[in-house]
Design a protein around this motif. Structure first.
Motif, PDB file in Angstrom:
ATOM      1  N   HIS A  91      -3.311  24.706  65.414  1.00 40.48           N
ATOM      2  CA  HIS A  91      -2.744  26.046  65.532  1.00 40.48           C
ATOM      3  C   HIS A  91      -2.427  26.582  64.139  1.00 40.48           C
ATOM      4  N   LYS A  92      -2.493  27.894  63.979  1.00 39.28           N
ATOM      5  CA  LYS A  92      -2.135  28.523  62.721  1.00 39.28           C
ATOM      6  C   LYS A  92      -0.944  29.441  62.937  1.00 39.28           C
ATOM      7  N   VAL A  93       0.038  29.326  62.056  1.00 45.92           N
ATOM      8  CA  VAL A  93       1.221  30.172  62.142  1.00 45.92           C
ATOM      9  C   VAL A  93       1.574  30.661  60.744  1.00 45.92           C
ATOM     10  N   ARG A  94       1.969  31.920  60.652  1.00 45.42           N
ATOM     11  CA  ARG A  94       2.387  32.488  59.378  1.00 45.42           C
ATOM     12  C   ARG A  94       3.903  32.646  59.355  1.00 45.42           C
ATOM     13  N   ILE A  95       4.455  32.714  58.151  1.00 41.64           N
ATOM     14  CA  ILE A  95       5.903  32.598  57.968  1.00 41.64           C
ATOM     15  C   ILE A  95       6.493  33.878  57.388  1.00 41.64           C
ATOM     16  N   GLY A  96       7.560  34.362  58.033  1.00 45.40           N
ATOM     17  CA  GLY A  96       8.328  35.473  57.501  1.00 45.40           C
ATOM     18  C   GLY A  96       9.757  35.038  57.227  1.00 45.40           C
ATOM     19  N   VAL A  97      10.360  35.553  56.158  1.00 44.94           N
ATOM     20  CA  VAL A  97      11.731  35.171  55.818  1.00 44.94           C
ATOM     21  C   VAL A  97      12.595  36.419  55.676  1.00 44.94           C
ATOM     22  N   ASN A  98      13.830  36.320  56.174  1.00 49.81           N
ATOM     23  CA  ASN A  98      14.772  37.432  56.080  1.00 49.81           C
ATOM     24  C   ASN A  98      15.356  37.514  54.671  1.00 49.81           C
TER      25      ASN A  98
ATOM     26  N   ALA B 244      10.755  40.847  42.119  1.00 47.75           N
ATOM     27  CA  ALA B 244       9.320  40.600  42.289  1.00 47.75           C
ATOM     28  C   ALA B 244       8.977  39.146  41.975  1.00 47.75           C
ATOM     29  N   GLU B 245       9.562  38.614  40.917  1.00 47.11           N
ATOM     30  CA  GLU B 245       9.292  37.218  40.541  1.00 47.11           C
ATOM     31  C   GLU B 245       9.787  36.257  41.619  1.00 47.11           C
ATOM     32  N   ARG B 246      10.954  36.546  42.188  1.00 43.79           N
ATOM     33  CA  ARG B 246      11.484  35.674  43.245  1.00 43.79           C
ATOM     34  C   ARG B 246      10.652  35.781  44.519  1.00 43.79           C
ATOM     35  N   ILE B 247      10.134  36.958  44.799  1.00 49.24           N
ATOM     36  CA  ILE B 247       9.265  37.131  45.969  1.00 49.24           C
ATOM     37  C   ILE B 247       8.002  36.291  45.821  1.00 49.24           C
ATOM     38  N   VAL B 248       7.432  36.298  44.640  1.00 50.99           N
ATOM     39  CA  VAL B 248       6.216  35.513  44.407  1.00 50.99           C
ATOM     40  C   VAL B 248       6.519  34.016  44.451  1.00 50.99           C
ATOM     41  N   GLU B 249       7.729  33.616  44.071  1.00 51.29           N
ATOM     42  CA  GLU B 249       8.150  32.214  44.225  1.00 51.29           C
ATOM     43  C   GLU B 249       8.200  31.830  45.703  1.00 51.29           C
ATOM     44  N   LEU B 250       8.661  32.755  46.534  1.00 54.39           N
ATOM     45  CA  LEU B 250       8.682  32.502  47.971  1.00 54.39           C
ATOM     46  C   LEU B 250       7.268  32.348  48.519  1.00 54.39           C
ATOM     47  N   LYS B 251       6.376  33.175  48.022  1.00 52.65           N
ATOM     48  CA  LYS B 251       4.979  33.055  48.452  1.00 52.65           C
ATOM     49  C   LYS B 251       4.423  31.686  48.086  1.00 52.65           C
ATOM     50  N   ALA B 252       4.812  31.175  46.929  1.00 49.31           N
ATOM     51  CA  ALA B 252       4.300  29.890  46.458  1.00 49.31           C
ATOM     52  C   ALA B 252       4.713  28.724  47.348  1.00 49.31           C
ATOM     53  N   VAL B 253       5.830  28.860  48.088  1.00 48.29           N
ATOM     54  CA  VAL B 253       6.254  27.773  48.979  1.00 48.29           C
ATOM     55  C   VAL B 253       5.770  27.989  50.414  1.00 48.29           C
ATOM     56  N   GLY B 254       4.972  29.052  50.627  1.00 48.47           N
ATOM     57  CA  GLY B 254       4.362  29.240  51.937  1.00 48.47           C
ATOM     58  C   GLY B 254       4.831  30.432  52.733  1.00 48.47           C
ATOM     59  N   VAL B 255       5.628  31.318  52.125  1.00 46.81           N
ATOM     60  CA  VAL B 255       6.082  32.526  52.820  1.00 46.81           C
ATOM     61  C   VAL B 255       4.953  33.561  52.803  1.00 46.81           C
ATOM     62  N   ASP B 256       4.711  34.189  53.944  1.00 47.14           N
ATOM     63  CA  ASP B 256       3.653  35.194  54.081  1.00 47.14           C
ATOM     64  C   ASP B 256       4.190  36.608  54.226  1.00 47.14           C
ATOM     65  N   LEU B 257       5.480  36.734  54.548  1.00 42.18           N
ATOM     66  CA  LEU B 257       6.048  38.050  54.820  1.00 42.18           C
ATOM     67  C   LEU B 257       7.519  38.067  54.439  1.00 42.18           C
ATOM     68  N   ILE B 258       7.954  39.160  53.839  1.00 44.11           N
ATOM     69  CA  ILE B 258       9.360  39.390  53.533  1.00 44.11           C
ATOM     70  C   ILE B 258       9.886  40.415  54.523  1.00 44.11           C
ATOM     71  N   LEU B 259      10.920  40.025  55.280  1.00 46.94           N
ATOM     72  CA  LEU B 259      11.587  40.935  56.210  1.00 46.94           C
ATOM     73  C   LEU B 259      12.850  41.441  55.530  1.00 46.94           C
ATOM     74  N   ALA B 260      12.841  42.704  55.121  1.00 45.69           N
ATOM     75  CA  ALA B 260      13.866  43.218  54.229  1.00 45.69           C
ATOM     76  C   ALA B 260      14.886  44.095  54.943  1.00 45.69           C
ATOM     77  N   GLY B 261      16.144  43.932  54.535  1.00 46.20           N
ATOM     78  CA  GLY B 261      17.220  44.833  54.917  1.00 46.20           C
ATOM     79  C   GLY B 261      17.757  45.500  53.661  1.00 46.20           C
ATOM     80  N   PHE B 262      18.344  46.675  53.818  1.00 51.10           N
ATOM     81  CA  PHE B 262      18.851  47.438  52.681  1.00 51.10           C
ATOM     82  C   PHE B 262      20.192  48.061  53.050  1.00 51.10           C
ATOM     83  N   LEU B 263      20.951  48.453  52.028  1.00 50.08           N
ATOM     84  CA  LEU B 263      22.241  49.103  52.246  1.00 50.08           C
ATOM     85  C   LEU B 263      22.042  50.573  52.624  1.00 50.08           C
TER      86      LEU B 263
END
Length: 365
Positions: A233-240, A316-335
């Motif tokens: 099975h294939k699954v992609r990863i999103g992080v809050n 941006a640099e931290r987002i790309v670090e997340l991608k490097a550990v296997g994150v495929d999507l950023i689920l973002a909240g804002f003020l």
């Protein structure tokens, strides 16, 4: 970048419930109305976001005194946009697979293939009690979600679908018309517990997890992907993540400090009590929020822990670090959603794409 699937995806939380995304009395220039959210969806689409995730709440609490229903609200956003995909949060129990399959198939035709779902297994016992729904134990909720997803896939892809589960049963059921998207609309699922990861590794297209450090996220992701490979099975990863992007790091950190300083203490503790009950109820005690601090709980899904707080370059640099550990999507909240989504699209996303290109060239070399 040569192929779109190699780029990180971006989603945002739809504020279809009042109170914004933090349990704080700080000013939030965010509104839960249809009009505001349609404008936000158009802004996010222009900014480069791929998905919008609607929330499902049946009762008031923790600052969310008013709530629009997720599926209906998702349609309003789809009508206001042309490219954005909207994910409707679905709660097994109140919804049956047959109703969801029919609803989503119809919306898929109306939107030309831009609807998906996020299956929420349930964490708020008081909500289930209030609407007269049985409250299952932690792993039973995920077992029900697994059957729910299996039933949806069967209805959306098969004629004369028959299914014999503990929670759902179908007898030679044929849905027509079936969805536009093939094989079926995307199915997202959240959680952090072993049961949540096992579900994702077996049946879900996407797995959402609470905010965390790259190191801790890697442990979760590696566990899921090893299990998924065994299941073919294939699954992609999103992080809050709660994003605070400002021109200087000092400005961004000051906003975070202000949010926490104005935390609605009583509401945070009430949310924490209910959330920890859900998290610690997993057999291994590692569900969502099981280890969250007071500061973490000021943002519902541990968004501060992902640390997307600082200058556009730092984020941006931290987002790309997340991608490097296997994150495929950023689920973002804002003020302040509209203005900050716009800023993110102008200042952060171009840097992310630039860093992705650089990483791709290095890999090729």
């Amino acid at each position: 970048m040569s192929e779109r699937q190699e780029e990180l995806k971006f989603a945002y939380w739809v504020p279809n419930v009042s109170g914004g995304l933090v349990v704080s009395t700080i000013e939030q220039r965010t509104d839960w109305s249809v009009e505001y959210n349609q404008k936000l969806a158009q802004t996010a689409e222009r900014a480069g976001f791929d998905y919008a995730l609607s929330q499902i709440r049946f009762t008031a609490g923790y600052g969310a005194d008013n709530q629009h229903e997720s599926v209906s609200f998702s349609q309003a956003l789809l009508h206001a946009t042309t490219k954005l995909k909207v994910l409707a949060a679905i709660l097994p129990g109140p919804w049956s697979p047959a109703v969801v399959a029919k609803q989503i198939a119809t919306i898929d035709h109306i939107s030309n293939g831009r609807i998906g779902i996020n299956v929420v297994s349930g964490w708020f016992k008081g909500e289930f009690t209030a609407i007269g729904e049985p409250w299952l134990e932690h792993d039973e909720r995920y077992r029900r979600s697994r059957e729910f997803i299996e039933a949806l896939k069967g209805i959306w892809t098969q004629d004369n679908f028959t299914y014999r589960g503990d929670f759902y049963r179908f007898n030679n059921y044929t849905l027509s018309p079936k969805p536009v998207q093939k094989p079926y609309p995307e199915i997202f699922q959240g959680g952090s517990s072993r049961a949540a990861r096992d579900n994702a590794a077996s049946v879900s297209d996407w797995y959402f997890t609470n905010g965390n450090t790259p190191e801790n996220l890697k442990l979760q992701i590696d566990d899921i992907q090893v299990k998924a490979a065994k299941n073919d099975h294939k699954v992609r990863i999103g992080v809050n993540a709660f994003v605070i992007a400002r021109d200087t790091e000092e400005e961004a950190r000051a906003v975070l400090d202000d949010i926490i300083a104005h935390a609605h203490v009583e509401a945070v503790h009430a949310f924490g009590d209910a959330a920890r009950q859900a998290g610690s109820a997993s057999p291994e005690g590692e569900g969502n929020w099981a280890k969250s601090t007071f500061e973490d709980l000021v943002q519902y899904n541990d968004g501060f822990r992902t640390n997307l707080i600082g200058t556009p370059r730092q984020i941006a640099e931290r987002i790309v670090e997340l991608k490097a550990v296997g994150v495929d999507l950023i689920l973002a909240g804002f003020l302040h959603f509209i203005e900050e989504v716009e800023y993110f699209g102008q200042k952060v996303l171009p840097l992310v794409r630039e860093l992705e290109e650089t990483a791709l060239r290095r890999k090729a070399a």
